[in-house]
Design a protein around this motif. Sequence first.
Motif, short mmCIF file in Angstrom:
data_model
loop_
_atom_site.label_atom_id
_atom_site.label_comp_id
_atom_site.label_asym_id
_atom_site.label_seq_id
_atom_site.Cartn_x
_atom_site.Cartn_y
_atom_site.Cartn_z
N ASP A 51 47.28 41.80 32.85
CA ASP A 51 48.08 42.91 32.33
C ASP A 51 49.38 43.12 33.10
O ASP A 51 50.39 43.52 32.52
CB ASP A 51 47.27 44.21 32.34
N GLU A 52 49.38 42.85 34.40
CA GLU A 52 50.59 43.04 35.21
C GLU A 52 51.50 41.83 35.15
O GLU A 52 52.57 41.83 35.77
CB GLU A 52 50.21 43.36 36.66
N GLY A 53 51.11 40.80 34.43
CA GLY A 53 51.95 39.62 34.27
C GLY A 53 52.06 38.77 35.52
O GLY A 53 53.06 38.08 35.72
N GLN A 54 51.05 38.81 36.37
CA GLN A 54 51.09 38.04 37.61
C GLN A 54 50.92 36.54 37.37
O GLN A 54 51.30 35.74 38.22
CB GLN A 54 49.98 38.52 38.57
N VAL A 55 50.37 36.19 36.21
CA VAL A 55 50.10 34.78 35.91
C VAL A 55 51.12 34.29 34.90
O VAL A 55 51.24 34.84 33.80
CB VAL A 55 48.67 34.61 35.36
N LYS A 56 51.86 33.25 35.27
CA LYS A 56 52.88 32.70 34.37
C LYS A 56 52.45 31.36 33.77
O LYS A 56 52.87 31.03 32.68
CB LYS A 56 54.19 32.50 35.15
N SER A 91 30.40 41.61 38.83
CA SER A 91 30.99 41.20 37.55
C SER A 91 32.07 42.19 37.10
O SER A 91 33.14 41.79 36.63
CB SER A 91 29.91 41.09 36.47
N VAL A 92 31.77 43.47 37.25
CA VAL A 92 32.74 44.50 36.86
C VAL A 92 34.00 44.39 37.72
O VAL A 92 35.12 44.46 37.21
CB VAL A 92 32.11 45.91 36.95
N ASP A 93 33.81 44.22 39.03
CA ASP A 93 34.97 44.08 39.92
C ASP A 93 35.80 42.84 39.56
O ASP A 93 37.02 42.88 39.56
CB ASP A 93 34.52 43.99 41.38
N ARG A 94 35.10 41.75 39.24
CA ARG A 94 35.81 40.52 38.85
C ARG A 94 36.60 40.74 37.57
O ARG A 94 37.75 40.31 37.44
CB ARG A 94 34.80 39.38 38.69
N MET A 95 35.99 41.44 36.61
CA MET A 95 36.67 41.72 35.34
C MET A 95 37.91 42.57 35.59
O MET A 95 38.97 42.31 35.02
CB MET A 95 35.73 42.43 34.36
N HIS A 96 37.80 43.57 36.45
CA HIS A 96 38.96 44.42 36.75
C HIS A 96 40.09 43.61 37.38
O HIS A 96 41.25 43.79 37.01
CB HIS A 96 38.55 45.57 37.68
N SER A 97 39.76 42.73 38.30
CA SER A 97 40.82 41.95 38.95
C SER A 97 41.47 40.97 37.97
O SER A 97 42.69 40.78 38.00
CB SER A 97 40.28 41.21 40.17
#
Length: 153
Positions: free
Chosen positions: A51-56, A39-45
């Motif tokens: 945050d990096e704006g990869q999703v438009k 869950s923590v790994d999923r939250m980080h990804s």
Amino acid sequence: MDASIDAITNHIQLALAPVFLLTAVATFINAISGRLARSVDRMHSIRRAIDEGQVKDPALLRNMHKDANEVKVRGRLCTAAIFFDVLSGVFISLTVLELFFFQAGAVRSLQTMYVIWTFVLGLIFFMTSLAIVLAEIVYAYRSAGWNNPTLDK
């Protein structure tokens, strides 16, 4: 063989019977910790992608925020399950100590109610942990992203 050695062996066996339950508690903590780590790994990804704006795509972005909230709930459920599992281990350990001292005769005034209550509380906390993990598993299945906007295209 000395009878006192047999008696001591018998007392140790009786006192250590709940230790097998401690093995189950430790194994369960390990399993829950694995779920929490995922869950923590999923939250980080998710957070990194947002945050990096990869999703438009706005629909996908909304879905990712929803997914992040669901992962947070799952993490809280796993943490609560670990908490109750650790409490279970503490009470079962107290039971082992009480039985050992009682059987060894070191504490003559030990009330049997202490042994009963610590063991029962240990089992209740273990069952609570199991129930929370079951709730987390059901929640994880229901929030698995079956309605992901990228799957509908």
